[in-house]
Design a protein around this motif. Sequence first.
Motif, PDB file in Angstrom:
ATOM      1  N   SER A 291       0.847  -1.201   0.000  1.00 38.48           N
ATOM      2  CA  SER A 291       0.000   0.000   0.000  1.00 38.48           C
ATOM      3  C   SER A 291       0.877   1.244   0.000  1.00 38.48           C
ATOM      4  O   SER A 291       0.619   2.218  -0.720  1.00 38.48           O
ATOM      5  CB  SER A 291      -0.932  -0.009   1.199  1.00 38.48           C
ATOM      6  N   ALA A 292       1.973   1.196   0.797  1.00 40.51           N
ATOM      7  CA  ALA A 292       2.889   2.336   0.840  1.00 40.51           C
ATOM      8  C   ALA A 292       3.495   2.572  -0.540  1.00 40.51           C
ATOM      9  O   ALA A 292       3.521   3.691  -1.055  1.00 40.51           O
ATOM     10  CB  ALA A 292       3.996   2.081   1.854  1.00 40.51           C
ATOM     11  N   SER A 293       3.929   1.481  -1.124  1.00 42.72           N
ATOM     12  CA  SER A 293       4.577   1.625  -2.440  1.00 42.72           C
ATOM     13  C   SER A 293       3.570   2.101  -3.477  1.00 42.72           C
ATOM     14  O   SER A 293       3.906   2.858  -4.384  1.00 42.72           O
ATOM     15  CB  SER A 293       5.187   0.301  -2.862  1.00 42.72           C
ATOM     16  N   SER A 294       2.308   1.668  -3.322  1.00 43.70           N
ATOM     17  CA  SER A 294       1.301   2.083  -4.304  1.00 43.70           C
ATOM     18  C   SER A 294       1.048   3.586  -4.210  1.00 43.70           C
ATOM     19  O   SER A 294       0.905   4.281  -5.215  1.00 43.70           O
ATOM     20  CB  SER A 294       0.013   1.303  -4.105  1.00 43.70           C
ATOM     21  N   GLU A 295       1.015   4.151  -2.947  1.00 41.95           N
ATOM     22  CA  GLU A 295       0.836   5.599  -2.787  1.00 41.95           C
ATOM     23  C   GLU A 295       1.954   6.357  -3.479  1.00 41.95           C
ATOM     24  O   GLU A 295       1.743   7.295  -4.243  1.00 41.95           O
ATOM     25  CB  GLU A 295       0.858   5.949  -1.296  1.00 41.95           C
ATOM     26  N   MET A 296       3.157   5.870  -3.185  1.00 44.18           N
ATOM     27  CA  MET A 296       4.354   6.488  -3.771  1.00 44.18           C
ATOM     28  C   MET A 296       4.264   6.452  -5.291  1.00 44.18           C
ATOM     29  O   MET A 296       4.481   7.464  -5.968  1.00 44.18           O
ATOM     30  CB  MET A 296       5.573   5.688  -3.305  1.00 44.18           C
ATOM     31  N   SER A 297       3.924   5.285  -5.778  1.00 39.36           N
ATOM     32  CA  SER A 297       3.908   5.132  -7.232  1.00 39.36           C
ATOM     33  C   SER A 297       2.822   6.008  -7.860  1.00 39.36           C
ATOM     34  O   SER A 297       2.998   6.549  -8.948  1.00 39.36           O
ATOM     35  CB  SER A 297       3.662   3.672  -7.596  1.00 39.36           C
ATOM     36  N   GLN A 298       1.692   6.177  -7.137  1.00 40.99           N
ATOM     37  CA  GLN A 298       0.620   7.034  -7.669  1.00 40.99           C
ATOM     38  C   GLN A 298       1.104   8.469  -7.819  1.00 40.99           C
ATOM     39  O   GLN A 298       0.860   9.117  -8.849  1.00 40.99           O
ATOM     40  CB  GLN A 298      -0.580   6.996  -6.734  1.00 40.99           C
ATOM     41  N   ARG A 299       1.812   8.957  -6.794  1.00 36.33           N
ATOM     42  CA  ARG A 299       2.299  10.340  -6.862  1.00 36.33           C
ATOM     43  C   ARG A 299       3.281  10.490  -8.028  1.00 36.33           C
ATOM     44  O   ARG A 299       3.207  11.434  -8.819  1.00 36.33           O
ATOM     45  CB  ARG A 299       2.991  10.693  -5.550  1.00 36.33           C
ATOM     46  N   LEU A 300       4.175   9.507  -8.119  1.00 35.21           N
ATOM     47  CA  LEU A 300       5.153   9.546  -9.211  1.00 35.21           C
ATOM     48  C   LEU A 300       4.458   9.546 -10.560  1.00 35.21           C
ATOM     49  O   LEU A 300       4.832  10.270 -11.480  1.00 35.21           O
ATOM     50  CB  LEU A 300       6.087   8.341  -9.104  1.00 35.21           C
ATOM     51  N   GLU A 301       3.423   8.738 -10.635  1.00 29.90           N
ATOM     52  CA  GLU A 301       2.691   8.622 -11.890  1.00 29.90           C
ATOM     53  C   GLU A 301       2.050   9.946 -12.276  1.00 29.90           C
ATOM     54  O   GLU A 301       2.091  10.358 -13.442  1.00 29.90           O
ATOM     55  CB  GLU A 301       1.601   7.556 -11.762  1.00 29.90           C
ATOM     56  N   ALA A 302       1.453  10.628 -11.275  1.00 32.52           N
ATOM     57  CA  ALA A 302       0.794  11.916 -11.539  1.00 32.52           C
ATOM     58  C   ALA A 302       1.804  12.938 -12.046  1.00 32.52           C
ATOM     59  O   ALA A 302       1.540  13.665 -13.026  1.00 32.52           O
ATOM     60  CB  ALA A 302       0.139  12.426 -10.256  1.00 32.52           C
ATOM     61  N   GLU A 303       2.976  12.955 -11.400  1.00 36.07           N
ATOM     62  CA  GLU A 303       4.020  13.891 -11.841  1.00 36.07           C
ATOM     63  C   GLU A 303       4.426  13.601 -13.281  1.00 36.07           C
ATOM     64  O   GLU A 303       4.534  14.506 -14.110  1.00 36.07           O
ATOM     65  CB  GLU A 303       5.248  13.751 -10.931  1.00 36.07           C
ATOM     66  N   GLU A 304       4.618  12.333 -13.521  1.00 34.73           N
ATOM     67  CA  GLU A 304       5.023  11.905 -14.868  1.00 34.73           C
ATOM     68  C   GLU A 304       3.983  12.336 -15.891  1.00 34.73           C
ATOM     69  O   GLU A 304       4.309  12.835 -16.968  1.00 34.73           O
ATOM     70  CB  GLU A 304       5.187  10.375 -14.845  1.00 34.73           C
ATOM     71  N   TRP A 305       2.719  12.181 -15.513  1.00 31.91           N
ATOM     72  CA  TRP A 305       1.605  12.519 -16.416  1.00 31.91           C
ATOM     73  C   TRP A 305       1.632  13.998 -16.752  1.00 31.91           C
ATOM     74  O   TRP A 305       1.529  14.387 -17.936  1.00 31.91           O
ATOM     75  CB  TRP A 305       0.288  12.131 -15.742  1.00 31.91           C
ATOM     76  N   ALA A 306       1.816  14.846 -15.714  1.00 35.91           N
ATOM     77  CA  ALA A 306       1.837  16.290 -15.924  1.00 35.91           C
ATOM     78  C   ALA A 306       2.977  16.660 -16.869  1.00 35.91           C
ATOM     79  O   ALA A 306       2.808  17.473 -17.795  1.00 35.91           O
ATOM     80  CB  ALA A 306       1.994  16.991 -14.588  1.00 35.91           C
ATOM     81  N   ARG A 307       4.125  16.034 -16.623  1.00 33.31           N
ATOM     82  CA  ARG A 307       5.288  16.310 -17.455  1.00 33.31           C
ATOM     83  C   ARG A 307       5.003  15.933 -18.907  1.00 33.31           C
ATOM     84  O   ARG A 307       5.333  16.671 -19.835  1.00 33.31           O
ATOM     85  CB  ARG A 307       6.480  15.505 -16.930  1.00 33.31           C
ATOM     86  N   CYS A 308       4.382  14.795 -19.057  1.00 37.83           N
ATOM     87  CA  CYS A 308       4.069  14.303 -20.396  1.00 37.83           C
ATOM     88  C   CYS A 308       3.130  15.265 -21.120  1.00 37.83           C
ATOM     89  O   CYS A 308       3.299  15.553 -22.308  1.00 37.83           O
ATOM     90  CB  CYS A 308       3.421  12.920 -20.308  1.00 37.83           C
ATOM     91  N   VAL A 309       2.101  15.779 -20.386  1.00 34.52           N
ATOM     92  CA  VAL A 309       1.111  16.681 -20.988  1.00 34.52           C
ATOM     93  C   VAL A 309       1.797  17.941 -21.479  1.00 34.52           C
ATOM     94  O   VAL A 309       1.562  18.424 -22.604  1.00 34.52           O
ATOM     95  CB  VAL A 309      -0.001  16.998 -19.963  1.00 34.52           C
ATOM     96  N   GLU A 310       2.687  18.480 -20.619  1.00 28.38           N
ATOM     97  CA  GLU A 310       3.408  19.714 -20.978  1.00 28.38           C
ATOM     98  C   GLU A 310       4.217  19.523 -22.263  1.00 28.38           C
ATOM     99  O   GLU A 310       4.142  20.319 -23.200  1.00 28.38           O
ATOM    100  CB  GLU A 310       4.347  20.069 -19.820  1.00 28.38           C
ATOM    101  N   LEU A 311       4.960  18.389 -22.250  1.00 24.82           N
ATOM    102  CA  LEU A 311       5.805  18.095 -23.408  1.00 24.82           C
ATOM    103  C   LEU A 311       4.963  17.933 -24.666  1.00 24.82           C
ATOM    104  O   LEU A 311       5.303  18.430 -25.743  1.00 24.82           O
ATOM    105  CB  LEU A 311       6.587  16.814 -23.116  1.00 24.82           C
ATOM    106  N   ASN A 312       3.834  17.293 -24.496  1.00 21.32           N
ATOM    107  CA  ASN A 312       2.942  17.040 -25.625  1.00 21.32           C
ATOM    108  C   ASN A 312       2.439  18.345 -26.225  1.00 21.32           C
ATOM    109  O   ASN A 312       2.412  18.526 -27.443  1.00 21.32           O
ATOM    110  CB  ASN A 312       1.772  16.182 -25.134  1.00 21.32           C
TER     111      ASN A 312
END
Lengths: 212, 195
Positions: free
Chosen positions: A83-104
């Motif tokens: 569960s801890a790792s999933s929270e962490m991974s969710q935050r990382l994923e959101a950041e990655e998503w934002a970065r991807c949108v900007e680049l796009n």
Amino acid sequence: MFSQHSLLKRTMPMFIQAAEAHRKPRWLPVAKSKIYRIPKRPVISEDERLELLRLNNNYKTQMRAIRRFYSEDMIKEQESRQSASSEMSQRLEAEEWARCVELNEKWNLEVAKEREERRKLEIQAIEEHALKRIEADDLKLKERIAKASAEIKREKELSSTFITPETLEAAIEHALANPTDYNFAIDLKGNLYQGKETKIELVKEKDTRVNA
Amino acid sequence: MTSAVIKYVGRTTDFKGKTLWEIVGCLKNLGVGRIIVRSVFERYPETSFMKIVKVETCPDEERRRVRVWVEKTFRGKKLPNITEIYRTSYKPDYKLIPKNEEAKLLATVDKVHDYSNVVLPKIIEMPPLMKKFITKDHEKKGLEIMTDFTMPIRYNRSPNRVKRIAKGDEKPTVQFSMGLGTPASPSLYEGIQLS
């Protein structure tokens, strides 16, 4: 037989003593000498049997409890870690998503600029092509008109010889006066004999040659 | 099929009797309605027996086996569901009860069960070393320190279960603990101090 010295100096020991006695490999059948051996059953007194049963049961109960405790502990730990790792991974994923949108979006802008330029060039090319085609069409039409007018001229010149209702009688009379016979015949030598009623004299030489 | 005189060869066995097919195959209507007994269950003080409900024969490859459905009475308790015997049907451990003894056997079922009052505990105390290990382990991991050094006991769930397991806050009649416990036969421990 062996001197003390020679035994001690050897790299490999001469006599190897195995920790356990020789055992039959599992895949071999029962030894010939042991086929008919019937092992004696251990005789245990009733007191001992009961006590051993009780001890064994106790032991199994205790061990089951311990095993259960630790297996549950492990599962709990795993879950918490997951569960801890999933929270962490969710935050990382959101950041990655934002970065991807900007680049796009950046890429989209670049591509849009390129597209505009390309479209301009394309439209220009299309216009040029259309103009060229129109000119070619015009030229073709002109040529066709000239050709048609020349034809009309020729036909007009020819029309003086046409048979009209006024000149029909004269034409019939002319035709009757000058009959034309299109029939003809050709012999083997290629001589052409015009007309249907023309008389042809047979050559006698030819007959004799055939008979011979 | 079976000769009247049985001559045992080789290793001794605890089994006593015939295979199920040897019994059932010789009976009218394949023995439906008859009562059979497994001799290993005769070690219990209460009666255990099985009434045949349905019989299915097996193909030639399984000539020692037979598929039999029975109403099972185990240790004086009749099980609610019909049981299928197939995997154990080859064991030469079954006995047929003669018709004139059936009534006698059935009469013993109603007898009060010996162990019905025993209630088994749900928890057991940890062994001493484990207690120490866990306190240290929790300290190291930064978890809250354990005060209740007990753990749940795991029981095998089986329809044949005789002793009841405590439900909820029910007080168990027996206690399990880590250690030797009270010996079943004290004569073996003569001259030894039991703490």
